[in-house]
Design an enzyme around this catalytic site. Sequence first.
Site, PDB file in Angstrom:
ATOM      1  N   HIS A 349      38.852  40.861  36.523  1.00  0.00           N
ATOM      2  CA  HIS A 349      37.482  41.353  36.368  1.00  0.00           C
ATOM      3  C   HIS A 349      37.326  42.785  36.856  1.00  0.00           C
ATOM      4  O   HIS A 349      36.448  43.507  36.370  1.00  0.00           O
ATOM      5  CB  HIS A 349      36.504  40.442  37.111  1.00  0.00           C
ATOM      6  CG  HIS A 349      36.175  39.186  36.371  1.00  0.00           C
ATOM      7  ND1 HIS A 349      36.910  38.032  36.488  1.00  0.00           N
ATOM      8  CD2 HIS A 349      35.193  38.912  35.471  1.00  0.00           C
ATOM      9  CE1 HIS A 349      36.390  37.092  35.709  1.00  0.00           C
ATOM     10  NE2 HIS A 349      35.353  37.593  35.082  1.00  0.00           N
ATOM     11  N   GLY A 350      38.134  43.194  37.798  1.00  0.00           N
ATOM     12  CA  GLY A 350      38.001  44.567  38.256  1.00  0.00           C
ATOM     13  C   GLY A 350      39.006  44.917  39.333  1.00  0.00           C
ATOM     14  O   GLY A 350      39.477  44.051  40.072  1.00  0.00           O
TER      15      GLY A 350
END
Length: 498
Positions: A349-350
């Site tokens: 996700h990041g």
Amino acid sequence: MLFNSFEFLVFFFVTIIVGNILKNRWQKLFFLLTSYYFYMAWQPSSISCTGMAAEGLKFYTDRLYCDFKINPYVFILIFSTIIDYFAARLIEEKQDGDSARGWLLVLSLVVNIGTLGFFKYTDFLLGVINDIHLLGSYQFPKQNIILPVGISFYTFQSMSYTIDVYNRKIEARKSFLDFALYVAFFPQLVAGPIVRAETFFRDLDFRLGVYKENIDTAFALILIGFTRKIVFADNLARVVDSTFANYQNLNSIEIWTGALAFGWQIYFDFAGYTDIAIGVARLFGFQFNPNFNFPMSCRNIADHWSRWHISFSTWIRDYIYIPLGGSRVSVIMYIRNIMITWLFAGLWHGAAYHYVGWGIWQGTMLLSHKFYGDTKVAKFLNNKGGRVYDLLARIFTMFCLAFGFIMFRAETMEKAIPMMKALVFLNDSVAPLTRWSNYRFGILLVICFTASYVFSKRQIPTLLTGSWLKYTTFVIVNVLLLLLFGVTESQNFLYFQF
């Protein structure tokens, strides 16, 4: 090109009209070219035509976009497609036991993961090295590498194809045009769902007839997708942005409201996007699997993840968790498999510490639920607890999810920690607890929670079949919501940043 923009409306009608006039290979070629155009219409966030670089790689990428209106990162998409197409073809031709099969799979994985890693994780890894002072006093400068839109989605989709060919689950596609269209098909290209090759090629070979019932279903999906995005997500964004920007001045109840509002915002935002994507794909004859199934009123975290971002949760299950050994291992190895899988999910996700924290928290919740579920107390309450226990379990699940919502939304762990402390009333805010400035959103969240529980018992498709009155009422209600409460300014979908 946002789904909720006039440009997409024009693009959609041109594509569907011309696409239905063309047949066979010409139709596929047209869809591929329009998908590349759709992708090239996205402007990389760090390219600015008012401050173009004077030298280096950025000089050329700036010129491509500013002078020719070409998003240069489409070439990464094409490069990944070419590598995986030929790797899969060669893998299929090799006999089992031939070491070349393994090396070809490694090539595919290295290209995809390497490309994703370079663009998404270079700055993060250099930052980790700086934080632990691995090189003494030397500090790497921030590289500000542009993250190509959709790269996390199309690399996973393309990798799953190569892995499935390697495992003999599917046959390698002979037509490069077919495979390129699978990777780049515009409805799901930039933010999913992550479509499996067997699903896409099934529909590509035996297209659904676009009859009245399919059009009705597609229109309903698109309509409710816009309602979720424009009415609910974009309105909730106001309290979310305000809460995370001013959390030092808010009391615990107000932070609770903002944290839960973000959970519902990202649900409505992402579910809205995938509803639109699946509905648009249906109008082109493709039936993609649902990506959300009312996950916000579940009674435990495992049930939540079986209903949230289904294409991603099943991807990490099939390609990370099960290859590690799944649950058919010792307790220690089971804990390892869960934590590795969800640490991977957080990093997907990041590239930041707060996403790492979010992934670890999801894994911790799943392990806690697993071990609690094996106790006699849990089994007794599940059998004898009735509706009271059922309701309390759903509320407790939302309570636990709120900590993850904060970590996911906060820009840093330094910001997330005091907000999470506020959830258990350990914050240092001087704001009186008797104040509840965002209570209107709190009331809205209670309504959303209740409605989600009700609709999860009776899925939307069942509410729309068998009666023109139900369908007409559904359309009228959604149109009124859009007209009365819709946010008019076009806003990006949240998952575009991943």
